[in-house]
Design a protein around this motif. Sequence first.
Motif, PDB file in Angstrom:
ATOM      1  N   LEU A  67      -9.348  26.060   7.947  1.00 59.55           N
ATOM      2  CA  LEU A  67     -10.373  25.629   8.895  1.00 59.55           C
ATOM      3  C   LEU A  67     -10.550  24.121   8.810  1.00 59.55           C
ATOM      4  CD1 LEU A  67     -13.102  28.370   8.419  1.00 59.55           C
ATOM      5  CD2 LEU A  67     -11.498  28.124  10.307  1.00 59.55           C
ATOM      6  N   HIS A  68     -10.567  23.463   9.936  1.00 62.32           N
ATOM      7  CA  HIS A  68     -10.781  22.012  10.023  1.00 62.32           C
ATOM      8  C   HIS A  68      -9.679  21.214   9.308  1.00 62.32           C
ATOM      9  CE1 HIS A  68     -14.636  23.310  11.472  1.00 62.32           C
ATOM     10  NE2 HIS A  68     -14.888  23.900  10.329  1.00 62.32           N
ATOM     11  N   VAL A  69      -8.461  21.750   9.272  1.00 59.63           N
ATOM     12  CA  VAL A  69      -7.335  21.059   8.640  1.00 59.63           C
ATOM     13  C   VAL A  69      -6.406  20.542   9.722  1.00 59.63           C
ATOM     14  CG1 VAL A  69      -5.290  21.339   7.186  1.00 59.63           C
ATOM     15  CG2 VAL A  69      -7.432  22.428   6.541  1.00 59.63           C
ATOM     16  N   TYR A  70      -6.013  19.284   9.584  1.00 63.32           N
ATOM     17  CA  TYR A  70      -5.019  18.680  10.471  1.00 63.32           C
ATOM     18  C   TYR A  70      -3.915  18.119   9.586  1.00 63.32           C
ATOM     19  CZ  TYR A  70      -2.707  15.230  13.338  1.00 63.32           C
ATOM     20  OH  TYR A  70      -1.757  14.495  13.978  1.00 63.32           O
ATOM     21  N   ILE A  71      -2.674  18.493   9.873  1.00 61.89           N
ATOM     22  CA  ILE A  71      -1.533  17.988   9.102  1.00 61.89           C
ATOM     23  C   ILE A  71      -0.898  16.855   9.885  1.00 61.89           C
ATOM     24  CG2 ILE A  71       0.709  18.555   8.113  1.00 61.89           C
ATOM     25  CD1 ILE A  71      -0.277  21.357   7.655  1.00 61.89           C
ATOM     26  N   PRO A  72      -0.870  15.631   9.316  1.00 59.25           N
ATOM     27  CA  PRO A  72      -0.239  14.502  10.001  1.00 59.25           C
ATOM     28  C   PRO A  72       1.251  14.752  10.242  1.00 59.25           C
ATOM     29  CG  PRO A  72      -1.531  13.755   8.134  1.00 59.25           C
ATOM     30  CD  PRO A  72      -1.471  15.241   8.055  1.00 59.25           C
ATOM     31  N   GLU A  73       1.797  14.050  11.197  1.00 60.22           N
ATOM     32  CA  GLU A  73       3.197  14.231  11.604  1.00 60.22           C
ATOM     33  C   GLU A  73       4.173  14.076  10.429  1.00 60.22           C
ATOM     34  OE1 GLU A  73       5.745  15.572  14.212  1.00 60.22           O
ATOM     35  OE2 GLU A  73       3.699  15.152  14.831  1.00 60.22           O
ATOM     36  N   GLU A  74       3.928  13.126   9.529  1.00 54.62           N
ATOM     37  CA  GLU A  74       4.870  12.901   8.420  1.00 54.62           C
ATOM     38  C   GLU A  74       4.838  14.021   7.376  1.00 54.62           C
ATOM     39  OE1 GLU A  74       1.220  10.340   7.385  1.00 54.62           O
ATOM     40  OE2 GLU A  74       2.417  10.636   9.161  1.00 54.62           O
ATOM     41  N   TYR A  75       3.835  14.916   7.441  1.00 59.48           N
ATOM     42  CA  TYR A  75       3.735  16.024   6.492  1.00 59.48           C
ATOM     43  C   TYR A  75       3.906  17.382   7.176  1.00 59.48           C
ATOM     44  CZ  TYR A  75       1.853  12.466   3.432  1.00 59.48           C
ATOM     45  OH  TYR A  75       1.692  11.337   2.694  1.00 59.48           O
ATOM     46  N   LYS A  76       4.598  17.431   8.282  1.00 64.38           N
ATOM     47  CA  LYS A  76       4.775  18.677   9.032  1.00 64.38           C
ATOM     48  C   LYS A  76       5.549  19.736   8.250  1.00 64.38           C
ATOM     49  CE  LYS A  76       2.660  18.128  12.917  1.00 64.38           C
ATOM     50  NZ  LYS A  76       1.500  18.902  13.246  1.00 64.38           N
ATOM     51  N   GLY A  77       6.286  19.365   7.227  1.00 64.59           N
ATOM     52  CA  GLY A  77       7.015  20.329   6.408  1.00 64.59           C
ATOM     53  C   GLY A  77       6.153  20.983   5.344  1.00 64.59           C
TER      54      GLY A  77
END
Length: 79
Positions: A12-22
């Motif tokens: 909940l309320h978590v966003y993963i930045p593009e550089e950590y998509k893995g």
Amino acid sequence: FLVSFKENPLDLHVYIPEEYKGLSYSNIICGIIRGACEAVNVRVKCYFTSDKLLSPNDNYEIKIELEELIKKKLIDYDD
């Protein structure tokens, strides 16, 4: 077998930045499943096949595969 679910309270309320998509953010659930299975002498392989954080249109899906049944010799304390 596959376990599929729509909501995950861990993200909940978590966003993963593009550089950590893995990053598999909810992978602790797989660790809990593996640990619980080993407590009853079953070794499994467990991993996410679908994660809503990485693909917002999908559900969460975990694949669990049986690796082996653990056979332990019981110790006789009466000797």
